[in-house]
Scaffold this active site. Structure first.
Site, PDB file in Angstrom:
ATOM      1  N   VAL A  44       0.836  -1.205   0.000  1.00 22.09           N
ATOM      2  CA  VAL A  44       0.000   0.000   0.000  1.00 22.09           C
ATOM      3  C   VAL A  44       0.872   1.258   0.000  1.00 22.09           C
ATOM      4  O   VAL A  44       0.567   2.235  -0.692  1.00 22.09           O
ATOM      5  CB  VAL A  44      -0.984  -0.008   1.188  1.00 22.09           C
ATOM      6  CG1 VAL A  44      -1.727   1.310   1.298  1.00 22.09           C
ATOM      7  CG2 VAL A  44      -1.964  -1.172   1.054  1.00 22.09           C
ATOM      8  N   ALA A  47       1.976   1.798  -3.472  1.00 19.97           N
ATOM      9  CA  ALA A  47       0.861   2.273  -4.299  1.00 19.97           C
ATOM     10  C   ALA A  47       0.600   3.758  -4.067  1.00 19.97           C
ATOM     11  O   ALA A  47       0.473   4.542  -5.024  1.00 19.97           O
ATOM     12  CB  ALA A  47      -0.397   1.452  -3.998  1.00 19.97           C
ATOM     13  N   GLU A  48       0.513   4.177  -2.805  1.00 21.27           N
ATOM     14  CA  GLU A  48       0.221   5.587  -2.520  1.00 21.27           C
ATOM     15  C   GLU A  48       1.370   6.492  -2.953  1.00 21.27           C
ATOM     16  O   GLU A  48       1.141   7.600  -3.437  1.00 21.27           O
ATOM     17  CB  GLU A  48      -0.092   5.810  -1.041  1.00 21.27           C
ATOM     18  CG  GLU A  48      -0.499   7.251  -0.773  1.00 21.27           C
ATOM     19  CD  GLU A  48      -1.158   7.467   0.578  1.00 21.27           C
ATOM     20  OE1 GLU A  48      -1.108   8.615   1.050  1.00 21.27           O
ATOM     21  OE2 GLU A  48      -1.718   6.509   1.146  1.00 21.27           O
ATOM     22  N   THR A  49       2.584   6.015  -2.819  1.00 17.23           N
ATOM     23  CA  THR A  49       3.729   6.811  -3.253  1.00 17.23           C
ATOM     24  C   THR A  49       3.693   7.026  -4.762  1.00 17.23           C
ATOM     25  O   THR A  49       3.912   8.143  -5.246  1.00 17.23           O
ATOM     26  CB  THR A  49       5.046   6.140  -2.822  1.00 17.23           C
ATOM     27  OG1 THR A  49       5.045   5.990  -1.397  1.00 17.23           O
ATOM     28  CG2 THR A  49       6.246   6.960  -3.250  1.00 17.23           C
ATOM     29  N   SER A  52       0.956   9.509  -5.565  1.00 20.38           N
ATOM     30  CA  SER A  52       1.325  10.860  -5.127  1.00 20.38           C
ATOM     31  C   SER A  52       2.359  11.501  -6.046  1.00 20.38           C
ATOM     32  O   SER A  52       2.274  12.701  -6.353  1.00 20.38           O
ATOM     33  CB  SER A  52       1.849  10.824  -3.696  1.00 20.38           C
ATOM     34  OG  SER A  52       0.831  10.410  -2.809  1.00 20.38           O
TER      35      SER A  52
END
Length: 124
Positions: A44, A47-49, A52
């Protein structure tokens, strides 16, 4: 000493544009859960990195920043070694929010997880 999560987890940007961010992360002891498998939280985080970094391609970094609002992730396949690769693509690019789709595969192009991330655009 690591200064960012990207450094601590050895995440690397391989490709970056407004339409695609491709990042990879090796499966090391730093990203495994106690039973030796890739930790879902590390997946996760990748994924968020990736989302972003993609979001930052759509804003003025001198006056705006990207923050995570929501993320979900379906973990499809367990993995103990190798590398995972996140491919983030935009679904919606708005003035104050963005939604990104992130597919996470391994080095053999097997699907490991799929994620969707909502980002907020804030003023610095």
């Amino acid at each position: 000493m690591h200064t960012t999560l990207m450094e601590a987890l050895q995440m690397r940007v391989k490709e970056k544009s407004q339409q695609l961010v491709k990042m990879e992360m090796p499966i090391t002891g730093n990203v495994k859960q106690p039973m030796g498998f890739l930790h879902g939280g590390a997946t996760v985080a990748l994924a968020e990195t990736a989302a972003s970094i993609g979001g930052m391609e759509h804003v003025n970094p001198d006056s705006q920043a990207i923050v995570g609002i929501e993320i979900n992730c379906n973990h499809i396949k367990a993995k103990k070694d190798g590398t995972i690769i996140a491919m983030a693509t935009p679904i919606h690019i708005g003035k104050t929010t963005m939604v990104w789709n992130i597919q996470i595969e391994d080095e053999r192009e097997q699907l490991i997880a799929t994620s969707r991330c909502t980002l907020g655009v804030i003023n610095r």
